[in-house]
Design an enzyme around this catalytic site. Structure first.
Site, PDB file in Angstrom:
ATOM      1  CD  GLU A   3      -3.034   0.928   2.117  1.00 14.62           C
ATOM      2  OE1 GLU A   3      -3.431   1.699   2.760  1.00 14.62           O
ATOM      3  OE2 GLU A   3      -3.734  -0.087   2.471  1.00 14.62           O
TER       4      GLU A   3
ATOM      5  CG  ASP B  39      -2.331  -0.917   5.277  1.00 13.91           C
ATOM      6  OD1 ASP B  39      -1.266  -1.342   4.979  1.00 13.91           O
ATOM      7  OD2 ASP B  39      -2.547   0.156   5.562  1.00 13.91           O
TER       8      ASP B  39
ATOM      9  CE1 TYR C  72      -3.565  -2.114   8.756  1.00 14.64           C
ATOM     10  CE2 TYR C  72      -5.592  -2.611   9.943  1.00 14.64           C
ATOM     11  CZ  TYR C  72      -5.030  -2.028   8.679  1.00 14.64           C
ATOM     12  OH  TYR C  72      -5.684  -1.279   7.907  1.00 14.64           O
TER      13      TYR C  72
END
Length: 840
Positions: free
Chosen positions: A9, A105, A327
């Site tokens: 990403e 992601d 994350y």
């Protein structure tokens, strides 16, 4: 030999993957090895657009071309990142590329970014999915060892496209329709709406309405100071028959609504003997759950004042750049059930062992004793409160990784510390208290005293709370049924307060819990765990509302503007409840979740959205500005031009007999009907607060009607140096006092209190003080006190121009000028703390 193209990403993630897998040679914007080509997007590279054959080039803001519901969507390159899109297109089309790896992601937006690139390039090459929860080197290698087939994420991809297309349809059509409506009378009045931002705004506006409509109600409390053998203590009268708030949200067991009754209790108990009895119970308090993004944003706002956007940015940097957090864009507060070994590895790093070179020793030293304690006592055990697969969707809770922190800046360090302490505390035992409830009866009147003592800090030790700091402390001891004396009984008068304005912390909670606002039980059950937006988008929604001037951020308060109230009036008047009620948009989020799981179809979802879009546009076409229904009435004052009746409408106060009208919103402030009545009757009103200039700064001004009966701002300023200025006649006024500069009389004049010699052509003094200072009204009584004593009473509603926060201060005169003197605060005394008996 064919190779796989890995698309991350962001460039930083691509660099991490190259480092983890090894064997890559770096080219300008991509890496290459014997088996892989590796590059990245730069966030979103493509955006939805209407295909040329369905888009109207001219007049797209007019109703003639609405609604715009194309049968399919086109993808347009985002101009600033178009070069990166061309590079990825070139790499995808290389003949030696036999397959693609989606390394964006792990989530809905990451899936959308990759899928749009693949769609734009018309790639038919097979896709595999890299699903990472952590950015450590080990996690990346493990992720590549367990690549998932692209079709496994079909539901997530469909939900992502539905979210994107529904936002486009509702945002474009809703915004164009409302803008077209508001621009009918001239000009261009941009009025943005959105499927998440507008219901969020409705929540803020509804709270502000309650604040404005709130009417304070007086109540009384009765407190008694009791003398016991071991010392004295305080108790508060309460109603033993109290059964809850019922219809009055301000009701409490210790509140009395009649002063006479409070005084009667005081008279009946003053100086009388009483009997004290008490009950002590143990109480355990578990640590809070691990953080998801919303709870982290909420608590970081409350603790540090970080905006939701700032917290997300810091958490993203700690995940992506520093690799020290997992994350962050998650809605889960649990960990996978097989994550115990990783947790133990992380704890070992937090002890300082195996942390590697260059780590922040000072930072790890804070956590080492607690991490050692958890490992030594084997507190990491299977526990459904912490390790629970059923409470994890795409991502798990935000915790530290087995990567030692290095080179964190001050704000990153604050947030990292916040997450680490939450992580450590969840493995510690519960905090243990002894809670004592003492009832003292005097002449049959009960008084309650509560004490809370921390016996074992448990998890609170991780946060430095090993004593009873912040608790109510010990109570002086009393024997069973000991007789005490009510030495002093006091009646305390108070008034109820309006609900507080939303802060980012409380608004995030409201967005997250939007389903709880729903009355329908079936829909409430369906929306459990869903709300307005997602953890990843809520921060930006708030920023968008601020950017569109629907909300002002003042200190930690979020205050809706007149534009926000106007939009709610319009949407409710049009009957477009789809855009104002959390039920519907919360339901959409729930349905997107069902699409992810394959329980609902993309086609059905988009059909519903298209129907709603048509409804919005058709309703806006049906009305004119003066026919919008609303809580509008007729003014008492007649039209100053023709004597006709003036009615309030959606945008104006309009005479029904001639063209005379006054706009409802001026300089970002909406006038109330009563204010316009005063203006028309007295030809002036004010000074009024709440106006804002083009920079968003608030200002105060009076409003006057000129010779044409048109309103104008009056700031109460003389034309300095204007020899033709007429002298001011104060003969009809009483002086408020003497000028602290020249001893001449001081009078009211426009928006200020002025020295008699500071106005007119022969002015010789410059003393002047506003009737409103930093949004704090200063009435004539306080000005008299200031001029007589050199100091006002303590005024509590000043608002700092710099921080936007309220503060209290005295106004004082010094050197002929008005300044501030701040209250000297005594050290905070502990509530209900023990009082020692006086020495003989």
């Amino acid at each position: 030999m064919t190779k796989k193209l890995i698309i991350a990403e962001k460039p930083s993630v691509a660099a991490d993957i190259a480092k983890a897998l090894g064997g890559f040679t770096k080219h300008d914007d991509y890496f290459e090895s014997e088996t892989y080509i590796l590059s990245s997007a730069i966030g979103h590279l493509l955006e939805l657009s209407c295909p040329e054959e369905f888009e109207v080039k001219r007049g797209k803001w007019s109703f003639a071309h609405l609604p715009v519901i194309p049968p399919h969507f086109a993808l347009s390159p985002i101009e600033k990142t178009e070069a990166r899109l061309k590079l990825l297109t070139k790499l995808i089309k290389r003949k030696d590329v036999g397959g693609l790896v989606n390394a964006c992601d792990a989530g809905r937006e990451g899936e959308l970014i990759f899928n749009y690139i693949a769609q734009h390039t018309k790639s038919g090459k097979p896709v595999q999915r890299l699903w990472l929860q952590s950015m450590t080197q080990g996690a990346i290698r493990d992720g590549f060892a367990h690549l998932r087939a692209g079709h496994e994420l079909q539901g997530l991809g469909d939900a992502a496209v539905c979210r994107s297309e529904s936002d486009w349809l509702v945002g474009i059509n809703g915004t164009r329709a409302m803008t077209a409506f508001n621009s009918k009378t001239g000009g261009f009045h941009l009025t943005t709406v959105g499927r998440v931002q507008t219901p969020t705004l409705a929540i803020v506006v509804e709270r502000e309405k309650k604040i404005r409509e709130f009417k304070p109600r007086s109540y009384w409390e009765v407190e008694a100071e009791f003398a016991a053998r071991a010392g004295s203590y305080t108790g508060k009268w309460f109603d033993e028959g109290y059964k809850g708030k019922e219809d009055d949200e301000h009701a409490r067991a210790d509140r009395l609504w009649e002063e006479k009754r409070a005084e009667a209790i005081r008279a009946a108990t003053q100086g009388k003997p009483g009997v004290a009895s008490e009950e002590t119970k143990p109480e355990n308090r578990l640590s809070p759950l691990l953080f998801d993004l919303t709870s982290l944003q909420r608590e970081a706002n409350a603790r540090f004042g970080f905006s939701a956007k700032t917290t997300l940015s810091l958490a993203q940097a700690l995940y992506e750049k520093h690799k020290v957090l997992t994350y962050p864009r998650t809605d889960s507060r649990c960990l996978p059930e097989d994550y115990l070994p990783t947790v133990k590895e992380t704890l070992t790093v937090l002890t300082g062992q195996g942390a590697g070179k260059g780590h922040d020793e000072v930072l790890l030293a804070r956590y080492s004793p607690f991490a050692h304690q958890i490992l030594a006592r084997n507190w990491v055990l299977p526990n459904k409160r912490i390790f629970n697969n059923t409470k994890i969707s795409d991502h798990f809770a935000i915790i530290p990784t087995p990567q030692a922190p290095k080179h964190l800046n001050e704000m990153e360090q604050k947030l990292y510390d916040f997450v680490v302490r939450r992580f450590l505390s969840v493995f510690f035992p519960a905090a243990e208290y002894l809670v004592t409830t003492r009832i003292t009866r005097v002449e049959s009147h009960p008084f309650k005293t509560e004490g809370k003592v921390l016996v074992n800090p448990g998890w609170l030790a991780v946060h430095g709370k090993e004593s009873q700091e912040g608790d109510e402390g010990n109570l002086v001891a009393v024997a069973k049924d000991e007789k005490v004396k009510a030495e002093e009984v006091t009646v305390k008068a108070n008034t109820t307060k309006p609900p507080p304005r939303y802060s980012e912390a409380t608004l995030l909670s409201a967005m997250e819990g939007a389903g709880k606002m729903v009355d329908d039980e079936e829909l409430k059950a369906a929306m459990a765990g869903r709300g307005l937006g997602t953890p990843a988008t809520r921060a930006q929604i708030i920023e968008n509302l601020i950017g569109e001037q629907y909300i002002h951020r003042e200190g930690r308060e979020l205050i809706p503007t007149a534009k926000a109230f106007s939009l709610m009036t319009l949407l409710n008047g049009l009957g477009v409840t789809e855009l104002t009620q959390p039920e519907l948009t919360g339901d959409w989020e729930w349905k997107l979740g069902r699409i992810e799981k394959g329980e609902f179809t993309r086609q059905e979802f988009m059909r519903e959205i298209a129907e709603m879009t048509r409804h919005i546009v058709e309703r806006a076409k049906t009305f004119e500005a003066d026919t919008i229904p609303g809580d509008f009435g007729v003014l008492t004052a007649p039209c100053p031009r023709c004597g006709g009746e003036i009615r309030e409408t959606y945008k104006k106060f309009q005479c029904g007999a001639c063209d005379y009208a006054l706009w409802k919103i001026v300089a970002g402030r909406q006038f109330e009907p009563a204010e316009i009545d005063t203006l028309l009757t007295e030809k002036q009103i004010g000074p009024l607060t709440g106006f804002r200039n083009k920079m968003g700064r608030s200002f105060t001004a009076a409003i006057k009607l000129n010779d044409n009966m048109e309103p104008e701002f009056d700031f109460g300023q003389d034309k300095a140096g204007d020899e033709s200025a007429e002298p001011v006649d104060f003969s009809g006024q009483d002086s408020l006092g003497t000028c602290p500069k020249c001893a001449a009389p001081v009078f009211e004049h426009g928006t200020a209190y002025v020295c008699e010699k500071s106005v007119g052509p022969a002015k010789s003094c410059d003393f002047r003080s506003g009737k409103i200072i930093l949004q704090q009204p200063v009435d004539a009584a306080q000005m008299k006190k200031l001029l007589a004593d050199g100091k006002t009473d303590l005024l509590k509603e000043f608002v700092s121009n710099r921080t936007r926060r309220k503060f209290s201060a005295y106004l004082v005169t010094a050197g002929g000028k008005v300044g501030f003197e701040f209250e000297k605060k005594a050290p905070a005394a502990k509530k209900l703390a023990a009082k020692k008996p006086a020495k003989a």
